[in-house]
Write an enzyme that holds these catalytic residues in place. Structure first.
Site, mmCIF file in Angstrom:
data_model
loop_
_atom_site.group_PDB
_atom_site.id
_atom_site.type_symbol
_atom_site.label_atom_id
_atom_site.label_comp_id
_atom_site.label_asym_id
_atom_site.label_seq_id
_atom_site.Cartn_x
_atom_site.Cartn_y
_atom_site.Cartn_z
ATOM 1 C CE LYS A 113 9.317 3.452 27.749
ATOM 2 N NZ LYS A 113 9.840 4.748 28.152
HETATM 3 C C1 PLP Z 1 11.001 5.065 28.939
HETATM 4 C C2 PLP Z 1 11.431 6.478 28.867
HETATM 5 C C3 PLP Z 1 12.791 6.827 28.880
HETATM 6 C C4 PLP Z 1 13.888 5.795 29.036
HETATM 7 O O1 PLP Z 1 14.012 4.955 27.911
HETATM 8 P P1 PLP Z 1 14.766 3.560 28.020
HETATM 9 O O2 PLP Z 1 14.575 2.905 26.706
HETATM 10 O O3 PLP Z 1 14.122 2.816 29.142
HETATM 11 O O4 PLP Z 1 16.200 3.858 28.316
HETATM 12 C C5 PLP Z 1 13.119 8.162 28.736
HETATM 13 N N1 PLP Z 1 12.157 9.116 28.630
HETATM 14 C C6 PLP Z 1 10.844 8.811 28.629
HETATM 15 C C7 PLP Z 1 9.844 9.920 28.533
HETATM 16 C C8 PLP Z 1 10.440 7.489 28.734
HETATM 17 O O5 PLP Z 1 9.132 7.194 28.731
#
Ligand code: PLP
Length: 497
Positions: A113
């Protein structure tokens, strides 16, 4: 470049308006009306550039109302030296055969993120200056764990912004919870809700489209925005690292310019994999996009059958950031696959909210299956994968990444597709120490979170990120828990209006 809404294509905003608003007032999501293209020649010219320069080249194709100075300011600050633990920002690491992990967790909060949320506050403040200069921006976030912390860290003490994060009280890992509840900053707030991620996300979406709250905000010179991947400003930075990964593979000699790669993404809200789809549509040579899910396999079923049905058991898994039954960004893909037909999307999303279920047409399904494959695995298989990858290749991956590795391996085995694979590695393993430790070690002696971190470190010798170690000595600031019905009140209380 104009931005239109998936539920009303007559809306035409600039990129900064789309970013400042976050979500369209009728509930649709903003998308660019056309997808810019990258020729192979252009891609070739990016190979010798560093991540920041690659990002500038991609982003300027989408953020056309940002001046060059503004964009440079945003990108250079987001990815500046010292923020990420790799000079490459998002390195592509060959782990076995022609399988490569794209490490997206080198940022300040140890999850992918950060790739977008280090940039979004800059994009958003520049956007707000253009489209609503005298308003204070209130960022509301629903999180399944990682977005919350990354958004708090990104927006901490950013002038003219306030941020409030909602997380499911039992739906995040202990480390994720500590990261959020100990957050520093004058403009931040965090609240747990009794419910799951979908409840948190729905609650936030409802607040965004509540007319009464909108009035109150107007009176107080406030404006909402979103740091979730429903905000285009969250999504567009993610396109960059797929282009960058392709450049890395060419640079490392794993593929020749023009040859294809496959991409597997551990998926929750469908934001990350949608960014890969955009990269493919722009012209990055990508063969298949493989959508990996945990036991909450609503997307696997959808991609295989064309029926989206959220009426099913919700599982709390070892990969909590993927414990989602309503994947918001799928709406953007459906809009693109149905030839940008907003009427179709309004109808599908209506069915989703009334019946929890919809079916796409045969033509949409065939477009979907041309570009996407899907698979899922449960916690047991996830842990087995962590152990296997660690023992065979001495590479320690987190639970989310392991879901993707498992699904990618099954895909390769089933199809015999030998195309070089890039797997999005989305979190540092120490964010989920208990699951990872129990996967690699037969008997565990520790009981609390930080002794598990130590035990995993002693066992594997993989270094622990300093940001996680330092949480040990911090006291939680935010301990409130609320019902989902009271979320609007929590927002009002935080703002004192
Ligand atoms: C948010 C997240 C995901 C999923 O990603 P999306 O964009 O919501 O599909 C997968 N792995 C981790 C560690 C995340 O923080």
């Amino acid at each position: 470049m104009k931005y239109i809404s998936t539920r009303d294509k007559n809306i035409g905003f600039t990129s900064s308006q789309a970013i400042a608003k976050g979500i369209s007032s009728e509930g649709g999501l903003f998308v660019p009306e056309t997808i810019p293209t990258l020729s192979l020649e252009k891609i070739s010219s990016l190979i010798s550039l560093d991540y920041i320069s690659r990002a500038k080249e991609i982003l300027k194709l989408y953020l056309t109302d940002f001046t060059e100075e503004q964009l440079n300011y945003c990108v250079e600050n987001a990815y500046k030296k010292g923020k990420f633990s790799s000079e490459k920002i998002a390195p592509t690491v060959n782990v076995y055969g022609n399988v490569n992990l794209l490490e997206l967790w080198r940022g300040p909060t140890c999850a992918f993120k950060d790739m977008a949320l280090q940039l979004l506050p800059y994009l958003l403040t520049v956007s707000a200056q253009k489209s609503c200069p005298d308003k204070e921006i209130v960022i509301l976030v629903a999180t399944s764990g990682d977005t919350g912390k990354a958004a708090l860290e990104g927006f901490k003490d950013v002038p003219h912004t306030k941020i409030l994060v909602f997380y499911p009280v039992d739906g995040v890992s202990p480390m994720q919870k500590l990261q959020m509840t100990t957050q520093e900053g004058e403009n931040v707030s965090v609240c747990a809700i009794k419910g799951n991620f979908d409840d948190a996300q729905n609650g936030v979406k409802t607040i965004f489209t509540n007319k009464k709250i909108e009035e109150k905000f107007k009176e107080n010179s406030l404006a909402f925005s979103s740091a979730n991947s429903i905000n285009w400003g969250r999504l567009v930075p993610q396109i960059v690292y797929y282009v960058s990964a392709y450049c890395d593979l060419v640079e490392q000699g794993s593929i020749k310019l023009g040859e294809k790669m496959n991409v597997t993404v551990p998926t929750g809200n469908f934001g990350n994999i949608l960014a890969a789809y955009y990269a493919k549509e722009m012209g990055v040579p990508i063969n298949k996009l493989i959508c990996a899910s945990n036991a909450n396999n609503v997307l696997t079923d959808f991609i295989n059958t064309g029926v989206y049905d959220k009426n099913r058991k919700f599982y709390m898994t070892a990969s909590p950031s993927m414990d989602i039954l309503i994947s918001s960004n799928l709406e953007r893909l459906l809009f693109l696959l149905s030839g940008m037909d907003d009427e179709i999307i309004r109808d599908l999303m209506n069915k989703l909210s009334t019946d929890g279920k919809y079916q796409v047409s045969d033509s949409v399904l065939s477009y979907l299956q041309k570009d996407f494959a899907a698979g899922c695995c449960d916690d047991e298989a996830t842990k087995k994968t962590i152990k296997e990858i660690y023992e065979k290749y001495n590479y320690l991956c987190d639970t989310h990444t392991a879901v993707a590795v498992n699904v990618a391996n099954s895909y390769i085995e089933k199809t015999g597709d030998k195309t070089p694979m890039v797997i999005a590695s989305t979190a540092n393993p120490y964010k989920f120490s208990k699951s990872v430790l129990s996967a690699v070690k037969d008997s565990i002696t520790s009981t609390d979170e930080f002794s598990m971190v130590d035990e995993l470190n002693e066992f594997t010798r993989v270094p622990v990120p300093e940001q996680l170690v330092s949480l040990k000595n911090k006291t939680p600031r935010f301990n409130n828990v609320t019902s989902k019905e009271d979320m609007p009140q929590v927002v009002m209380d935080m703002l004192g209006i």
